[in-house]
Design an enzyme around this catalytic site. Structure first.
Site, PDB file in Angstrom:
ATOM      1  N   CYS A   1     -14.032  -3.587   4.961  1.00  0.00           N
ATOM      2  CA  CYS A   1     -14.520  -2.387   5.627  1.00  0.00           C
ATOM      3  C   CYS A   1     -16.025  -2.190   5.356  1.00  0.00           C
ATOM      4  O   CYS A   1     -16.829  -2.969   5.839  1.00  0.00           O
ATOM      5  CB  CYS A   1     -13.678  -1.180   5.230  1.00  0.00           C
TER       6      CYS A   1
ATOM      7  N   HIS B   1      -7.833  -2.819   5.897  1.00  0.00           N
ATOM      8  CA  HIS B   1      -7.340  -2.350   4.597  1.00  0.00           C
ATOM      9  C   HIS B   1      -5.882  -2.765   4.476  1.00  0.00           C
ATOM     10  O   HIS B   1      -5.145  -2.771   5.450  1.00  0.00           O
ATOM     11  CB  HIS B   1      -7.435  -0.829   4.504  1.00  0.00           C
TER      12      HIS B   1
END
Length: 182
Positions: A68, A173
């Site tokens: 991310c 994630h």
């Protein structure tokens, strides 16, 4: 940091959280986690001296994974035209030929996909299913020279690596929850 929980459960693996140059050591893998302040945390990495060690680690063939915000940091540039996070533009670490532009709207969704054919460390994951979630601001554009690592079921590419295969970035994630990835 919940992304790291599966790693802490793997026998023979130890996870260290590094905040100072003197604690960097000789890691087998460097992971840049997600963050709520990508540009500010990148500036901190730079000022602390850790960015230089991460670049040296990657240059010697050591694996680096950005998740991310960590993925965004690995690119060439981060641009925040609307002042969503920091405002302005900032050079990234430069380990992936990727440019990121922050946007006002946040991406929040569960996703599924498949690992692309891969060699090296990820060879055993070729064709394996993957699932997780995205929660980020903006998009990252492959400027060419990256290998696709994960194609999502909606057709988007989520994860990329450099041509050497030792620097990887993903918005996903929960990737360590994928069987065999950790």
């Amino acid at each position: 940091f919940t992304d790291f929980n599966p790693l802490e459960l793997v026998g023979g693996v130890s996870v260290r959280y590094v905040g100072r140059v003197c604690d960097f050591g000789t890691p087998d893998l460097v992971i840049l986690p997600g963050t709520k302040n990508t540009m500010g945390d990148l500036l901190w990495l730079r000022q602390s001296g850790l960015e230089a060690l991460i670049k040296k680690h990657a240059a010697s063939g050591g694996p680096v994974l950005g998740i991310c915000g960590g993925y965004q940091m690995l690119g060439r540039t981060l641009c925040d035209p609307d002042g969503v996070e920091h405002g302005g533009a900032l050079d990234g670490i430069g380990l992936l030929p990727v440019d990121t532009v922050f946007a006002r709207e946040k991406t929040r969704e569960r996703v599924t996909g498949t690992f692309a054919p891969a060699g090296g460390l990820l060879a055993g994951l070729s064709g394996a299913p993957v699932e997780g979630y995205e929660i980020h601001m903006g998009t990252s554009e492959n400027l060419g020279g990256c290998r696709e690592l994960i194609r999502l079921s909606d057709g988007r590419v989520d994860a990329l690596s450099n041509t050497d295969g030792n620097v990887l970035g993903s918005y996903l994630h929960g990737i360590f929850d994928t069987p065999g990835f950790a």
